[in-house]
Design a protein around this motif. Sequence first.
Motif, short mmCIF file in Angstrom:
data_model
loop_
_atom_site.label_atom_id
_atom_site.label_comp_id
_atom_site.label_asym_id
_atom_site.label_seq_id
_atom_site.Cartn_x
_atom_site.Cartn_y
_atom_site.Cartn_z
N ALA A 143 0.72 -0.99 -0.23
CA ALA A 143 0.38 0.10 -0.19
C ALA A 143 0.94 1.41 -0.05
N GLU A 144 0.33 1.67 -0.13
CA GLU A 144 1.16 3.69 -0.88
C GLU A 144 0.56 4.48 0.10
N SER A 145 0.82 5.58 1.08
CA SER A 145 0.72 6.18 1.66
C SER A 145 1.31 7.72 1.27
N ALA A 146 0.61 8.65 1.22
CA ALA A 146 1.09 9.82 1.71
C ALA A 146 2.84 9.62 0.72
N SER A 190 -5.46 13.79 15.40
CA SER A 190 -5.77 14.50 14.14
C SER A 190 -5.74 13.31 13.29
N TRP A 191 -4.78 12.81 13.26
CA TRP A 191 -4.90 11.18 12.85
C TRP A 191 -5.89 10.22 12.42
N PHE A 192 -6.10 10.82 13.68
CA PHE A 192 -7.21 9.79 14.29
C PHE A 192 -8.86 10.49 13.21
N LEU A 193 -9.19 9.68 11.85
CA LEU A 193 -10.67 10.47 10.66
C LEU A 193 -12.12 10.36 11.63
N GLY A 194 -12.35 9.68 12.80
CA GLY A 194 -13.50 9.08 12.88
C GLY A 194 -13.23 7.74 13.13
N VAL A 195 -15.14 7.67 12.92
CA VAL A 195 -15.61 6.57 12.87
C VAL A 195 -16.62 5.78 11.78
N ALA A 196 -17.28 4.31 11.34
CA ALA A 196 -17.02 4.07 9.80
C ALA A 196 -17.34 3.24 10.24
N ASP A 209 -5.96 7.36 9.70
CA ASP A 209 -5.14 8.13 8.74
C ASP A 209 -3.51 7.61 8.68
N LEU A 210 -3.18 6.52 7.94
CA LEU A 210 -1.30 6.15 7.95
C LEU A 210 -0.85 7.12 7.77
N ALA A 211 -0.83 7.47 6.86
CA ALA A 211 0.72 8.47 7.11
C ALA A 211 0.33 9.74 7.53
N GLY A 212 -0.71 10.10 8.24
CA GLY A 212 -1.03 10.94 9.36
C GLY A 212 -0.51 10.48 11.05
N LEU A 213 -0.33 9.29 10.61
CA LEU A 213 -0.29 8.76 12.21
C LEU A 213 1.36 8.31 11.95
N GLY A 236 3.42 10.58 11.03
CA GLY A 236 3.75 11.78 10.73
C GLY A 236 4.22 12.84 9.34
N SER A 237 2.71 12.65 8.45
CA SER A 237 2.89 13.40 7.38
C SER A 237 1.78 13.83 7.47
N VAL A 238 2.01 15.12 6.98
CA VAL A 238 0.85 15.76 6.93
C VAL A 238 0.34 15.91 5.99
#
Length: 175
Positions: free
Chosen positions: A34-37, A65-71, A82-86, A88-90
């Motif tokens: 997988a790819e992210s950011a 900020s990396w926890f986007l919510g609940v689905a 959000d893997l990228a956010g977790l 450290g990528s913004v």
Amino acid sequence: MANREALRELQTRLASRLQAARDEATSVSSWLAAESAGSSYLLPLGQSGEIFPWVSVQTVPYTQSWFLGVANLRGGLVGVVDLAGLLGSVVPRTEQALADASLLAFNTALEVNAALLVDRLAGLRGTDAFVASEPPAKDSPPYFGTTYIDSSGKRWQELNLQILSRHPAFLSISV
């Protein structure tokens, strides 16, 4: 619309291959790529769960900020990270980017109701897809595994989802 259909076809093929690999118990592939950011990751098949297209996520106040919510994924509430956010990528998330993204649920055996947002699925990989490897850097998080390098020089970071699912930073979603 064509991109969404192509994504669904890829997800269907990956899910079929993943199930076939599990059924045969002799898998030539070890990871879901997988790819992210702009970074590339290898997620162990045995720790990965079902792949979902992006769905509406209900935000949760006072969280990282990396926890986007609940689905709602197949009738179960799942925390979306959000893997990228977790890591450290913004990354600004536009509606178009999210429409092309996927949610990768953790395997139920890990006993965590979570899914990772990734920008793109890149298929299945086995060790034969790489020409070199490096151990994780001394200062890397404990859930980082080996870094694999393919023939084009692209670096793929292995992520241990079991260790990640138990890591204090992952479990501490409140700000």
